[in-house]
Write an enzyme that holds these catalytic residues in place. Structure first.
Site, short mmCIF file in Angstrom:
data_model
loop_
_atom_site.label_atom_id
_atom_site.label_comp_id
_atom_site.label_asym_id
_atom_site.label_seq_id
_atom_site.Cartn_x
_atom_site.Cartn_y
_atom_site.Cartn_z
N HIS A 120 -12.51 -3.80 -7.67
CA HIS A 120 -11.53 -2.54 -7.69
C HIS A 120 -12.26 -1.30 -8.20
CE1 HIS A 120 -7.79 -0.61 -7.13
NE2 HIS A 120 -7.53 -0.64 -8.18
N HIS A 148 -2.21 1.38 -3.05
CA HIS A 148 -1.49 0.63 -4.01
C HIS A 148 -0.88 -0.52 -3.59
CE1 HIS A 148 -0.05 1.98 -8.17
NE2 HIS A 148 -1.38 1.80 -8.20
#
Ligand SMILES: Nc1ncnc2c1ncn2[C@@H]1O[C@H](COP(=O)(O)OP(=O)(O)O)[C@@H](O)[C@H]1O
Ligand SMILES: [Mg+2]
Lengths: 82, 734, 237, 82
Positions: B45, B91
């Site tokens: 990430h 998200h």
């Protein structure tokens, strides 16, 4: 007939922006002795049930399934016969 | 967090190789905090370790690019000393477990990325994917995600002007929530995420730090099914706080005293501080004991990795500390000095006098190992791509098929979604949601910017190279249909587990296609986001490389919408109808097939079509323009009628089977309407650009009629409006 | 002629009002910070803009109404000055007691942003005199708690005194429940106080005051104010 | 230190669409024995006060001034020392 009074609150570690804003609001209104405000939901659920035990179990299930999201919320409830 | 295993790093997602590298970087064993910091910063990430080499192939330069990838957002020039900052971000995993807050904080995060650059956010868009709407879980996720986006965006006062929503079973447990923000800035206000100037203070501003979202970074990089039980603490958003933070930061930047600024996203204080130091080729020394906290008893580890929202790290010029505090206090916010910039390149964290962590800043960023995962096309693709679509039965009732397509949630009107968004705030919205692209005027100029997000993930699944090219082309086509010249893109690459060769093959091919299309259409990539591991119990979502594109409208009085305007206007098709059904919504709906190849795209033809359309709009020849996408020619025509609340009479002469002619999704086609007087000029221009031209009908009446040699479609406008607008509300209300 | 637009933390409509007053109307206009304890200049009209003051936490407008500036706004209104509350501004006016009633969440519980029709029920106010009585205009709304509520008695009074200024309607001016976007009582979109100088409205006139935005029918609320003030009305000084 | 548990509910005469929506949700989840749901707010206010009487008086005032809107809401609260 039963009435469940359900309190849904944010878990303590979850930010409560509403509560903060209300606290700031109260402070600026002159209530500077207010140290903390947390805001949750209060639900009154009227349900039919055979007996108290079944009403309890069902309310518990409703909380888990719909009324609270366990990822961010806690719940508790009181039950009374009406 | 202590663990008994012999290799604590393995539980933190680090390999033996990576652990040894960490020892080399430090010249010793890392302590507990350091190991966790490495684990977060070297997670997929934060580090992009498996995608970095592939992303390098994107075209990123052009005269319009003021800031390419590497900063918090890309920036393009729009003339007049003004620029546009924009970026899209995912998200997904937080939204899967707490959809309202997950989506809301996604919006909050992307807004921070924009004002961090010194830009005032002027528009939001979103790209959403859910499972089929007949599943209660998908309906819940859809409802809550939309309401979370609305809750945050509306409250902070940034209009949400566009987006897209697709429904497909692969997203059932792993919805995609990608948010895009667009900001406006003056060239001289461009701010960057750097920490430099020895002795300059490092300040934390905004919200207090709590325990929320710890482990968020490594969480979003893991398979969702496995972690659902771990119940990570998700963050809650506070749009009110962010509004104050935004105003304060923009005010601060105007003072000219800011050296660098960065928002705190994944891995919170850790990533913002070490990235700023690394970019500035400097070090940072800070004391976590000085960080304002919301909860008691927080450890350095928790403070460093907390993902509490609405916080920023600011490095102002030395001596400006009080000035910074004054501005933030005015907005009711705290600003606290927690450290200083140093020249030793070390990211040093203390708690009081105690050193908690001491790591070369570049060790956490640039020195993260980069991998080239194996990429291998799965052989099942042969069967899927070569599926025979020639001998399919034709439908009996074309009217019914068209109505059913208009009622497919993926195609149906998204009014139910965007009416929950305040799309008018800021009074700049010249073309609101519902047309091809949104257009925002730039006050004080004669200009506007057009915005869109696009991706048909079924195409990408069937052929990632073509599919990604189509995503870029469709985005550009949407802008062009609004009268805007495409400038640049941002992207959000949503894929499954990159350790699986077949997934990584899709990823690589999609990036290649996106890059090639961007090169041809002169829309460089200015930034983006990669979201991997979108899987549940081993099942990946469809590969979804979302393209967010920005275009420039030179003369805001000449924008164009997709609605048919006046009785008697002529309807013209630019481009060519083809006999292609692969990857179409029709094929999925009517034949239950997701197979074949997506429609073929020829970039040169596409470019010519777009240039022609732009010129037709600039010359006021085109009264409406609509690109043909999902649902094909018939759906595109229906949309023009619905928007204009007027009928059309079309005659098609193509010798193509009716299903492909009506519902096929052949590329590079645009429908325009025009007055009779301009017909010849349009024809001439089309000829000049070598774009196929056909006059196919006339606007008027209250019926949509399409005649071909073997079929007739004829439906009252009222019925198609009913179906198109009613589909999503009906599903959501029962 | 000078307008003051109050800025609360969390509001965002102030810039929109400012733009319309200054660039479209060519009037003088200032921002007034919520913590000011007095007006720095003399104003002819005070605007409470839309947005989410204090995040609209607890209830929309509930925290803003205690801001120091609200004392001044009240005084200004008591002296007959013109006060216009738009969206959140309307909510603040009711919380502050300058207008009767309160707001509930929209009937379908969702935020709604769209253009609706309203009928001008009273064109003899300082804010609506440039419209015709009964004129139907399309105008955008954008709110989550826009369902106006008051008790029967208050409603009777509002009707009796002609205090209902706008009602949600059809494009032809029919007033029916299905043209009511948010469930507000009696389709109320805007009311004025008994004295006729404080008006609250949920629709956003500043969002439809320019041709380039596709609709400029909202501009006439502002031209009405200017006309009224030019007529030498009491300016609340 | 005192903690006031404040319950703010919509007046009975006022429709509660949110409560209705939750009831419909519960019914469709299979809880068809749920007859009514009303939703209110539940606030936990932590305040410093000399004594219980003063805490009581102050909480009362906060409710009147800010926490509840008397046009549409009722309130009640429990107070405890913490
Ligand atoms: N999630 C969303 N948020 C805001 N607007 C949306 C959203 N989804 C769709 N829209 C709007 O609905 C319209 C139709 O969307 P779409 O069918 O994706 O258009 P196109 O096929 O032209 O790309 C567009 O104007 C788009 O901006
Ligand atoms: Mg699209």
């Amino acid at each position: 007939m039963y009435k469940a009074l359900v309190y849904v609150t944010l878990k303590p570690s979850i930010l409560d922006p509403q509560g903060n804003a209300v606290q700031v609001g109260l402070n600026s209104l002159g209530f500077d002795n207010v140290k903390d405000v947390r805001i949750g939901k209060y639900l009154e659920v009227t349900l039919e049930a055979e007996d108290k035990a079944s009403a309890l179990a069902q309310t518990e299930e409703m909380c888990k399934k719909l009324l609270a999201n366990p990822v961010i919320e806690n719940y508790r409830f009181d039950l009374m016969e009406v | 967090m202590a663990n008994n295993s012999e290799k604590p790093w393995v539980e933190l997602g680090l390999t033996d190789y990576e652990y040894n590298l960490i020892k080399d970087i430090l010249g010793r064993e890392p302590n507990f905090v350091e190991l966790n910091v490495f684990s977060a910063m070297w997670s997929e990430h934060c580090s992009y370790k498996s995608s970095k080499n592939v992303l390098k192939t994107f075209p990123t330069e052009g005269p319009q690019v003021l800031q390419g990838p590497g900063e918090n957002a890309g920036v393009v020039d729009i003339g007049d000393g003004l620029a546009i900052a924009f970026k899209v971000e995912s998200h997904n995993s937080p939204s899967a477990v707490e959809p309202y807050q997950g989506a809301a904080t996604g919006v909050g995060g992307i807004i921070r990325d924009i004002f961090t650059m010194g830009a005032r956010p002027i528009a939001l868009l979103n790209s959403l994917r859910f499972g089929a709407l007949n599943s209660p879980k998908s309906r819940w996720l859809f409802e809550e995600v939309v309401s979370g986006i609305a809750g945050y965006g509306n409250s902070i006062g940034v209009p949400t002007v566009g987006g897209e929503v697709y429904f497909h079973p692969s997203y059932e447990n792993n919805p995609l929530v990608n948010a895009m923000c667009v900001g406006l800035l003056k060239h001289e206000d461009l701010a960057k995420g750097v920490a430099s100037g020895v002795g300059n203070p490092v300040m934390i501003v905004g919200a207090k730090t709590g325990r929320d979202g710890i482990h968020g970074a490594s969480f979003s990089s893991e398979d969702l099914g496995a972690t659902e039980e771990k119940r990570p603490t998700v963050q809650a958003g506070d749009p009110f706080m962010e509004k104050l933070l935004m105003e304060a930061c923009l005010e601060l930047i105007k003072t000219g005293n800011v050296v660098g600024m960065q928002d705190m996203g994944a891995a919170g204080l850790t990533s913002s501080s070490c990235e700023m130091a690394s970019r500035g080729n400097s070090g940072i020394e800070m004391d976590v004991a000085l960080v304002p906290r919301r909860e008691e008893g927080m450890t350095p580890y928790e403070i460093l990795l907390s993902e509490s929202q609405e916080r920023m790290l600011v490095v102002p010029q030395k001596g400006m500390e009080e000035e910074v505090k004054k501005i933030f206090n005015k907005w009711g916010l705290e600003a606290v000095v927690i450290g200083r910039v140093t020249d030793d390149g070390i990211w040093r964290v203390k708690e009081g006098d105690q050193i908690v962590a001491e790591i070369p800043a570049k060790g956490l960023t640039d020195m993260c190992p980069v991998y080239d995962p194996e990429a291998q096309r799965n052989l099942v693709m042969d069967k899927i791509q070569n599926c025979d679509l020639i001998d399919l039965a034709e439908p009996k009732d074309y009217n019914q098929v068209l109505l059913d397509l208009l009622g497919r949630p993926t195609i149906a009107s998204k009014e139910w979604v965007y009416e929950q968004y305040d799309y008018l705030g800021g009074i700049n919205t010249v073309i609101p949601p519902g047309s091809s692209a949104a257009v925002i005027r730039i006050k004080g100029t004669n200009k506007g910017v057009a915005l869109t997000v696009d991706c048909n993930s079924r195409y990408v699944y069937l052929d990632p190279y073509q599919g990604a090219m189509i995503a870029v082309s469709e985005a550009a086509r949407n802008l062009v249909c609004s009268g805007a010249k495409p400038l640049a893109i941002t992207n959000c690459l949503n894929f499954g587990n990159p350790e699986k060769p077949e997934i990584f093959w899709h990823f690589k091919e999609a990036v290649r296609g996106m890059g090639d299309a961007c090169r041809e259409l002169n829309t460089p990539v200015t930034g983006g986001n990669v979201s991997m591991f979108n899987e549940t119990r081993g099942e990946a979502v469809l590969p979804t490389p979302v393209v967010g594109m920005v275009g420039l409208v030179e003369d805001i009085s000449k924008v164009c919408t997709n609605s048919f305007k006046n009785e008697g206007d002529l309807v013209i098709l630019l481009g060519e109808n083809t006999d292609e059904l692969g990857g179409s919504e029709y094929l999925a709906m009517f034949h239950g097939l997701e197979a074949g190849r997506p429609p073929h795209l020829d970039l040169a033809k596409e470019k010519a079509l777009q240039q022609l359309t732009l010129e037709l709009i600039a010359k006021n020849y085109a009264k409406s323009a609509q690109d043909i996408s999902e649902g094909g020619l018939s759906v595109a025509l229906a949309e023009c009628c619905i928007k204009g609340n007027i009928g059309v009479d079309i005659n098609l002469e193509d010798k193509i089977r009716p299903s492909a002619l009506l519902f096929g999704e052949g590329q590079s086609r645009i429908i325009i309407s025009a007055t009779k007087e301009n017909l010849d000029r349009i024809k001439e221009l089309a000829f000049e650009y070598h774009v196929p031209f056909s006059l196919i009908g006339k606007v008027g009446g209250n019926q949509l009629t399409i005649n071909g040699s073997e079929f007739t479609v004829s439906l009252p406008i009222f019925d198609i409006i009913d179906r198109y607008k009613g589909a999503i509300p009906c599903t959501m209300n029962n | 002629m000078r307008f003051g637009v109050v800025v609360f933390p969390g509001t965002s409509g102030e810039a929109d009002c400012y733009h319309v007053l200054k660039e479209v109307m060519g009037s003088e206009v200032d921002y007034i910070w919520h913590q000011s304890i007095k007006f720095e200049k003399e104003y002819d009209c005070i605007i409470l803009p839309g947005g989410f003051s204090h995040g609209d936490y607890l209830r929309a407008g509930s925290i803003a109404h205690f801001a120091p500036i609200m004392e001044q706004v009240k005084k200004f209104a008591q002296n007959g000055g013109l006060v216009l509350g738009i969206g959140n501004g309307f909510q603040i006016l009711t919380e502050a007691g300058l207008l009767p009633g309160a707001f509930l969440r929209n009937k379908d519980l969702k935020f709604i942003c769209k253009e609706v029709y309203v009928r001008v029920e009273n064109n003899e106010t300082p804010f609506t005199n440039n419209y015709e009585q009964g004129q139907v205009i399309n105008i955008p709304i954008a709110h989550g708690e826009g369902s106006y509520f008051c008790d029967e008695e208050t409603l009777e009074e509002l009707r009796a005194n002609n205090q209902i200024v706008l009602r949600y309607s059809s494009s032809t001016g029919e007033i029916k429940e299905n043209y009511n976007p948010n469930g507000s009582i009696d389709n109320i979109a805007s009311i004025i106080n008994k004295e006729g100088n404080v008006l609250g409205m949920m629709p956003h006139p500043e969002r439809c005051a320019e041709k380039i935005l596709g609709n400029d029918l909202g501009k006439y609320f502002f031209t009405s104010i200017v006309k009224w003030l030019d007529g030498g009305a009491n300016h609340g000084k």
